[in-house]
Structures are given as structure tokens and as C-alpha cells.
Motif scaffolding. Structure first.
Motif, mmCIF file in Angstrom:
data_model
loop_
_atom_site.group_PDB
_atom_site.id
_atom_site.type_symbol
_atom_site.label_atom_id
_atom_site.label_comp_id
_atom_site.label_asym_id
_atom_site.label_seq_id
_atom_site.Cartn_x
_atom_site.Cartn_y
_atom_site.Cartn_z
ATOM 1 N N LEU A 31 0.651 -0.931 0.020
ATOM 2 C CA LEU A 31 0.239 -0.223 0.129
ATOM 3 C C LEU A 31 1.266 1.697 -0.149
ATOM 4 C CD1 LEU A 31 -3.427 0.632 1.963
ATOM 5 C CD2 LEU A 31 -1.653 2.077 1.835
ATOM 6 N N VAL A 32 0.394 2.387 -0.739
ATOM 7 C CA VAL A 32 1.163 3.228 -0.881
ATOM 8 C C VAL A 32 0.405 4.682 -0.572
ATOM 9 C CG1 VAL A 32 1.186 4.113 -3.491
ATOM 10 C CG2 VAL A 32 2.194 4.713 -2.177
ATOM 11 N N GLY A 33 0.559 5.199 0.842
ATOM 12 C CA GLY A 33 -0.337 6.305 0.981
ATOM 13 C C GLY A 33 -0.642 6.442 2.068
ATOM 14 N N THR A 34 -0.048 6.609 3.556
ATOM 15 C CA THR A 34 -0.919 5.878 4.595
ATOM 16 C C THR A 34 -1.736 7.228 5.539
ATOM 17 O OG1 THR A 34 1.101 6.425 5.514
ATOM 18 C CG2 THR A 34 0.647 3.664 5.131
ATOM 19 N N GLY A 35 -2.646 7.612 5.085
ATOM 20 C CA GLY A 35 -3.337 8.892 5.312
ATOM 21 C C GLY A 35 -4.630 7.898 5.759
ATOM 22 N N THR B 269 -2.990 4.827 -2.037
ATOM 23 C CA THR B 269 -4.171 5.647 -1.611
ATOM 24 C C THR B 269 -3.569 7.077 -1.231
ATOM 25 O OG1 THR B 269 -3.166 4.268 0.604
ATOM 26 C CG2 THR B 269 -6.207 4.038 -0.358
ATOM 27 N N THR B 270 -3.173 7.577 -2.260
ATOM 28 C CA THR B 270 -2.071 8.641 -1.654
ATOM 29 C C THR B 270 -2.810 10.320 -1.852
ATOM 30 O OG1 THR B 270 -0.887 8.419 -4.064
ATOM 31 C CG2 THR B 270 0.314 7.451 -2.143
ATOM 32 N N VAL B 271 -2.300 11.492 -2.415
ATOM 33 C CA VAL B 271 -2.888 12.363 -2.477
ATOM 34 C C VAL B 271 -3.541 12.450 -4.296
ATOM 35 C CG1 VAL B 271 -2.805 15.104 -3.850
ATOM 36 C CG2 VAL B 271 -2.126 14.084 -1.160
ATOM 37 N N THR C 95 -6.835 1.089 -7.748
ATOM 38 C CA THR C 95 -6.246 2.619 -6.763
ATOM 39 C C THR C 95 -7.317 3.410 -6.635
ATOM 40 O OG1 THR C 95 -5.821 5.011 -7.525
ATOM 41 C CG2 THR C 95 -7.142 3.400 -9.448
ATOM 42 N N GLU C 96 -7.999 3.982 -5.231
ATOM 43 C CA GLU C 96 -8.481 4.810 -5.237
ATOM 44 C C GLU C 96 -9.260 5.539 -6.168
ATOM 45 O OE1 GLU C 96 -11.233 5.383 -2.905
ATOM 46 O OE2 GLU C 96 -10.691 4.365 -1.571
ATOM 47 N N LYS C 97 -10.434 5.930 -6.206
ATOM 48 C CA LYS C 97 -10.897 7.211 -6.960
ATOM 49 C C LYS C 97 -10.161 8.674 -6.680
ATOM 50 C CE LYS C 97 -13.111 10.761 -4.441
ATOM 51 N NZ LYS C 97 -12.900 10.970 -3.827
ATOM 52 N N PRO C 98 -10.104 9.562 -7.560
ATOM 53 C CA PRO C 98 -10.530 9.310 -8.914
ATOM 54 C C PRO C 98 -8.892 8.799 -9.576
ATOM 55 C CG PRO C 98 -9.781 11.844 -8.033
ATOM 56 C CD PRO C 98 -9.584 11.169 -6.725
ATOM 57 N N MET C 99 -9.345 7.958 -10.483
ATOM 58 C CA MET C 99 -8.227 7.379 -10.804
ATOM 59 C C MET C 99 -6.905 8.895 -11.068
ATOM 60 S SD MET C 99 -8.454 5.026 -14.211
ATOM 61 C CE MET C 99 -7.065 6.498 -15.211
ATOM 62 N N VAL D 135 -10.638 0.560 -10.530
ATOM 63 C CA VAL D 135 -10.507 1.578 -9.608
ATOM 64 C C VAL D 135 -12.196 1.715 -8.472
ATOM 65 C CG1 VAL D 135 -11.435 3.631 -9.974
ATOM 66 C CG2 VAL D 135 -10.234 2.744 -11.320
ATOM 67 N N GLY D 136 -11.695 2.288 -7.097
ATOM 68 C CA GLY D 136 -12.273 1.793 -5.524
ATOM 69 C C GLY D 136 -13.829 2.637 -5.524
ATOM 70 N N PHE D 137 -14.349 2.526 -6.896
ATOM 71 C CA PHE D 137 -15.905 2.931 -6.880
ATOM 72 C C PHE D 137 -16.412 2.235 -5.697
ATOM 73 C CE2 PHE D 137 -15.259 4.163 -11.809
ATOM 74 C CZ PHE D 137 -14.628 5.820 -11.044
#
Ligand SMILES: NC(=O)c1ccc[n+]([C@@H]2O[C@H](COP(=O)([O-])OP(=O)(O)OC[C@H]3O[C@@H](n4cnc5c(N)ncnc54)[C@H](O)[C@@H]3O)[C@@H](O)[C@H]2O)c1
Length: 469
Positions: free
Chosen positions: A42-46, A110-112, A132-136, A159-161
Motif C-alpha cells: 500500500l502506498v499512502g498511509t493517510g 491511496t495517496t494524494v 487505486t482510490e478514486k479519482p483515477m 478503480v475503487g468506486f
């Protein structure tokens, strides 16, 4: 999903609920190598990374997947995230090092928003499937890079819609698929963010166009994806208006951040982050590394996104859409109307037109943000179908909690637990869906700037189709 339909007489005579049926799905699914546990990085530990794609996956799917690496540019947030998720895998501040060291089957991004493309493209090129989280992504150049990388590598991008999976939205899809009101001709869709949720986007990176692509991309990607899915056709042309006239530089005063702000007593938007322990530990405690201020002033002058937006969309099957997004509404909700040759479908959520639906907006926002796992039917959503020259039918869909109307849980179950389950309403979303939804927002942005209708086909090599594939 449970629903019951009522005609006018039955509705007046009863208040009960009863059962119906449906659901399932694939088209895009992922498996671990050689039948073992899926190796997930996982990239983006927000907040989204550590909760929904972190602790929740580790807790609920630990029997079929394992975290092999976590990455973030902020070492403090990374360490906190690892403990929060409850895993013992290695952590990395350099993405390439994580990928070459851990060789994951699946990379979770799950980054910016403006950085998604970098990790999607590298992840695919380094042999992983990517979720990937939205938006692509946030612009058409990055979108083209992503589509190209997926084609070239033959790996999968999902894409995690999550919204699609909510029972309420699924019911609308079912009614449209069966042409309940005849051929669909136009749609009115209006989304209202309240002064808590709406304001939250202006406090941090979402308020900057080059990080979140404006709310036409960051937020409306959810809504445009729903429209594309419901209408079952591709967007062809977009015309839009948008303006920033409430937040940002529009206020008479501004401070540095809410903590210690001299204006806190007169600012209706004052937000006390110190009341939220998770936010204090995740963000405030790690400001020293990257200067990310979670309770930034929403009146700061660098905010450059729109706070009111109106978009017209024409689809390849000739359906016309009027969409709007408001960011300072007293209540959080939406309304939609689908006009068909034989009638109209209306639906709504959060509109306080009934006395018993008047809910405290601050509490509502806190519930949303808690990413609460509980899913209990406490109320119901409504869909009203009215036939031309005829009666109406009220359909009640039990309201579920647990994040985006229960959509969050269903999405993860489909991806990890039941990837081969049938998908009659095609809930599963890949790169084409991800692209088509952001392209509406990107076209809308361009339309506002250039004051002209923008064709979707101008932006990438994807050709809009009358029926979606
Ligand atoms: N589907 C949904 O309902 C939903 C809900 C919330 C967030 N999201 C999405 O999830 C993503 C994350 O949102 P969030 O609220 O957790 O944001 P956040 O600001 O809490 O977290 C983002 C993280 O990314 C890290 N980061 C930024 N640039 C990086 C880089 N170049 N390399 C590595 N790490 C980097 C930051 O340090 C931070 O820890 C966004 O894309 C957002 O749109 C989706």
C-alpha cells in the motif's frame, strides 16, 4: 438488498418492509500468485489508506491476503499507520524500493490524487495489479499514461468506486436496466455538501487544483461514474460553469490554521482538530516532516478550486444530464430525477423535508468521517416511480451504515472474497470506467476555462460508445 414497493393506497396503509433480491458481480478480479495469500502493498498511509484499505483489509481478509509493504513520504505517518493497521511488514519512504523488495501481487494506491498516476504506472510496469482510490487521476495527460501502461503490461487496474455498491444506487440501476419508465431521455442530478463536509475539502490539499483536480474531479468522479453506470452509455460532450465565491480569499479575515487562530470565536467554520485523537496522532504529530496542516484555514488565499459547479453532459445514446455540486449547503444530500418516455423516477437522500429526518449535520459528518464499520438498517431510502398518466409506486430500501450506504463493504467483498461471483449489474469498475468519470470533470474544467463545449474524445483516444463496454 431488501425492498418493498407500494402503490399510493398501499403506502398510506402500511409502514412495513419486506424482502426482494439481487446483486453479485465480476469482469475485473484479482487473485494471489499460485493460490497463496495475495501479497498486498500500500502506498499512502493517510486516513483512507490506514482505515478502509488498511486495518479493515487486515482484519476482515487476513485469511486470504497479507500486507508485505507500506509506503508514504511522511515517515511519522507511515509508522503510525503500520501500528494502526496492526501489521508487522516493512515500511518504506521510497516507492521503488518497496516494489523491488516486496514484489506484491497487488498494489493499493491511496495517496494524494495528483500522484496516483505515478504509482499506478510504476506498479503496473513492475508487474503488480493495481487497485487505486478514486479519482483515477487528475488530468488527461496522466490519464493517457495510465491507459497506455495498462495496455502495454497486460496487468489489471481496478478503480475503487464504492458508491455503485450501495443498495440504494443499485436499486436505481435495476430500475433503469429494466426500463421501468421506458427509454431514458434526461437526468437531473444535484449534490449538496453541507458546511461541515463541504468545508473540509477547502482545509487541505483538496483545495488546491494541482493536487485534487478541483471537486469536479476529486468529488464529482463518484457522481459522474454513477451517471455513466446508470445511463449505460459514454459521455460525448460537456459544458460547465464554476466559480469560487464563498471559501478561499472571499472572506474578510483569515488565520494560519484553526489551532490557535485569533479569529476562532467569530469564525463559524472553526474546527477543533484537538478533539480527534486519530487526527492528532496521524496528522498533527507528523507535521514536522512535511508541513501537512490538516486544520488549515479554509479562507487561505491559495485555494483555487470552484465551490459551486453546474455541468451539462450529452451522452452517446442522446441522454442529457444537468448536474450541480454545492459545497456550503445547510444539509448534506442529493436529489435525482430520471425522465423516461413512460414516466419518471425520483430519488433523494438527506433532504430534510420530513420532520423525522431532521438530523444534526455535525453529528452526521462525524459519523461519515469515522468510517464506522457497523451496518445496521435504521431507516430507509426512497425511490418514487411515477408513470405518465398513472399512479406512483414508492420503493423503500433499508438504509445501511458502514460507509457509503454499505457500498464500501460490498466492494471489498467482491474484490477479495468473491471475485468470481456473478455481476449482473456490472458493479465492478476498471480503467475505462475510471477514465470516463474523470474525463467528464476534466472536460468541465476545460469548458469553464475556455468557455466552450468540450468533447470527451478530445482528451484521450477513448471513443465514446452508445452502449458502455
Ligand atoms: N472512495 C472514497 O469514498 C474515498 C474516501 C476518502 C478518500 N478517498 C481517496 O483516498 C485517497 C487518500 O485520501 P486521504 O483522505 O486518506 O488523504 P490523506 O491526506 O489523509 O492521505 C494521503 C497520504 O498520501 C501521502 N502521500 C502524498 N504524496 C505521496 C507520495 N508522492 N508518495 C507517497 N505518499 C504520498 C501523504 O503523506 C498522506 O499520508 C485520495 O485519493 C482520496 O480521493 C476516497
Amino acid at each position: 438488498m431488501e425492498t418493498k414497493t407500494f402503490n399510493r393506497r398501499e403506502f398510506l396503509a402500511t409502514t412495513g418492509l419486506a424482502t426482494g433480491a439481487m446483486m453479485a458481480a465480476p469482469a475485473y478480479s484479482m487473485r494471489g500468485a499460485a493460490g497463496g495469500k495475495r501479497r498486498v502493498a500500500l502506498v499512502g498511509t493517510g486516513i483512507r489508506g490506514i482505515t478502509f484499505w488498511g486495518r479493515r483489509l487486515a482484519d476482515q481478509f487476513g485469511d486470504i491476503l497479507e500486507f508485505v509493504g507500506l509506503c508514504d513520504i511522511n515517515p511519522g505517518r507511515l509508522e503510525y499507520g503500520k501500528n494502526y493497521i496492526g501489521v508487522s511488514c516493512p515500511t518504506f519512504t521510497r516507492f521503488e524500493e518497496m516494489m523491488t523488495t516486496t514484489r506484491p501481487d497487488l498494489l493499493n494506491v491511496t495517496t494524494v490524487d495528483s500522484t496516483h498516476h505515478e504509482f499506478i504506472v510504476k506498479g503496473l510496469n513492475m508487474g503488480a495489479d493495481v487497485l487505486t482510490e478514486k479519482p483515477m487521476t487528475t488530468d488527461e495527460v496522466k490519464c493517457r499514461q495510465i491507459l497506455e501502461a495498462e495496455r502495454k503490461t497486460g496487468r489489471k487496474l481496478i478503480v475503487g468506486f464504492n458508491y455503485r455498491w450501495a443498495p440504494h444506487f443499485t436499486k436505481l440501476k435495476e430500475l433503469l436496466t429494466t426500463e421501468r419508465v421506458g427509454r431514458l431521455t434526461s437526468v437531473d442530478f444535484h449534490w449538496y455538501l453541507n458546511t461541515y463536509h463541504g468545508a473540509s475539502y477547502f482545509r487541505r490539499w483538496h483545495g488546491l487544483r494541482d493536487r485534487g483536480g478541483t471537486l469536479l474531479v476529486h468529488k464529482a468522479t463518484h457522481h459522474f461514474d454513477l451517471l455513466n453506470w446508470w445511463i449505460d452509455s459514454d459521455p460525448v460532450e460537456v459544458y460547465a460553469y464554476g466559480k469560487l465565491e464563498h471559501y478561499g480569499s472571499n472572506n474578510a479575515f483569515r488565520g494560519g490554521k484553526c489551532r490557535g487562530c485569533p479569529h476562532k470565536n467569530k469564525c463559524e467554520f472553526f474546527w477543533d482538530i484537538t478533539q480527534n485523537k486519530t487526527y492528532m496522532d496521524l496528522y498533527v504529530a507528523n507535521e514536522e516532516y512535511d508541513g501537512y496542516i490538516r486544520d488549515n484555514c479554509l479562507w487561505r488565499k491559495e485555494v483555487d478550486i470552484y465551490d459551486k459547479m453546474a455541468v451539462q453532459i450529452r451522452y452517446a445514446n442522446d441522454v442529457q444530464v444537468s448536474y450541480s455540486l454545492t459545497t456550503y449547503s445547510p444539509y448534506e444530500g442529493w436529489r435525482i430525477g430520471f425522465n423516461g418516455f413512460d414516466g419518471r423516477i425520483d430519488s433523494w437522500e438527506g433532504i430534510p423535508w420530513r420532520k423525522d429526518e431532521r438530523i444534526n449535520q455535525a453529528e452526521l459528518h462525524a459519523q461519515e468521517m469515522s468510517q464506522n464499520e457497523q451496518e445496521e438498517a435504521s431507516d430507509y431510502n426512497e425511490v418514487m416511480v411515477m408513470d405518465n398518466f398513472g399512479d406512483y409506486e414508492l420503493i423503500k430500501i433499508p438504509m445501511k451504515g458502514g460507509g457509503h450506504g454499505g457500498g464500501d463493504r460490498r466492494l471489498q467483498d467482491k474484490l477479495f472474497r468473491n471475485p468470481d461471483a456473478p455481476d449482473p449489474y456490472r458493479h465492478s469498475a476498471g480503467s475505462r470506467d475510471g477514465a470516463m468519470s474523470i474525463l467528464i470533470g476534466i472536460a468541465a474544467r476545460k469548458s469553464i476555462e475556455e468557455k466552450r463545449p468540450v468533447k470527451i474524445a478530445e482528451l484521450t483516444d477513448l471513443e465514446p460508445r452508445v452502449k458502455r463496454i
